[in-house]
Design an enzyme around this catalytic site. Structure first.
Site, PDB file in Angstrom:
ATOM      1  N   HIS A  32       2.478   6.497  10.414  1.00 45.32           N
ATOM      2  CA  HIS A  32       2.202   6.272   8.997  1.00 45.32           C
ATOM      3  C   HIS A  32       1.211   7.286   8.444  1.00 45.32           C
ATOM      4  CE1 HIS A  32       4.416   2.504   9.104  1.00 45.32           C
ATOM      5  NE2 HIS A  32       3.847   2.301  10.273  1.00 45.32           N
ATOM      6  N   ASP A  33       0.429   7.884   9.310  1.00 43.49           N
ATOM      7  CA  ASP A  33      -0.579   8.851   8.872  1.00 43.49           C
ATOM      8  C   ASP A  33      -0.050  10.274   8.846  1.00 43.49           C
ATOM      9  OD1 ASP A  33      -2.415   6.803   8.668  1.00 43.49           O
ATOM     10  OD2 ASP A  33      -3.122   7.060  10.726  1.00 43.49           O
ATOM     11  N   HIS A  34       1.099  10.497   9.440  1.00 44.67           N
ATOM     12  CA  HIS A  34       1.594  11.867   9.554  1.00 44.67           C
ATOM     13  C   HIS A  34       2.195  12.328   8.221  1.00 44.67           C
ATOM     14  CE1 HIS A  34       2.220  15.263  12.076  1.00 44.67           C
ATOM     15  NE2 HIS A  34       3.534  15.242  11.998  1.00 44.67           N
ATOM     16  N   TRP A  35       3.351  11.837   7.860  1.00 41.22           N
ATOM     17  CA  TRP A  35       3.951  12.065   6.541  1.00 41.22           C
ATOM     18  C   TRP A  35       4.467  10.731   6.051  1.00 41.22           C
ATOM     19  CZ3 TRP A  35       7.071  16.908   8.209  1.00 41.22           C
ATOM     20  CH2 TRP A  35       6.297  18.033   8.045  1.00 41.22           C
TER      21      TRP A  35
END
Length: 158
Positions: A32-35
């Site tokens: 969820h933090d990546h893209w």
């Protein structure tokens, strides 16, 4: 806290090779933090999954008597993205092992198809960092890692 980037071993031949699987799930926070709009498994975490697979292979080759750490990423190529719902398989082969170090060759498969190569070098830190004192217990190969080997090899007592 220690993060484990493999779910289980599929095969484990002591001193020769290991195959481990990682099921990529949308439930994993890092995705969820990546893209936000297109969650991907970062290649750095695939390298870590291979390092854990190969590192356990290297450690077991010496009966877990030495502390093994990742020393060098010799090659890391991943040709396509990995997204939630994909299954990664890490196939690690022990290439060389000496008192000081070991090298491995690894293939990354996505849903059964090869997508990358990760070659790693490991150091046996008790042999290489002269004058450096480490705890007697093997803090590298904890119960979390050794439980993954259940059914393949006998893990040493803690």
């Amino acid at each position: 806290m220690r993060w484990i980037w493999i779910d289980r071993f599929l095969e484990f031949t002591p001193g020769v090779e290991a195959k481990a699987v990682k099921n990529v799930s949308l439930a994993e926070e890092h995705l969820h933090d990546h893209w936000e709009d297109f969650p991907l498994m970062p290649v750095s975490l695939m390298i870590e999954g291979m390092a854990q697979t190969a590192g356990i292979l290297v450690g077991q080759a010496r009966d877990f008597k030495e502390k093994v750490i990742l020393a060098k990423i010799s090659k890391a190529e991943v040709a396509e993205p990995v997204v939630p719902g994909d299954q990664l398989t890490y196939h690690a082969e022990l290439q060389t092992i000496t008192d000081q170090a070991a090298s491995t060759h690894g293939t990354v498969l996505k849903n059964g198809r090869a997508i990358g190569t990760i070659d790693l070098m490991f150091s046996h830190i008790d042999q290489n960092l002269a004058g450096t004192k480490f705890p007697e217990e093997n803090f590298v190969f904890t119960g979390q890692f050794l439980r993954l080997l259940a059914g393949f090899v006998e893990a040493p007592a803690p």
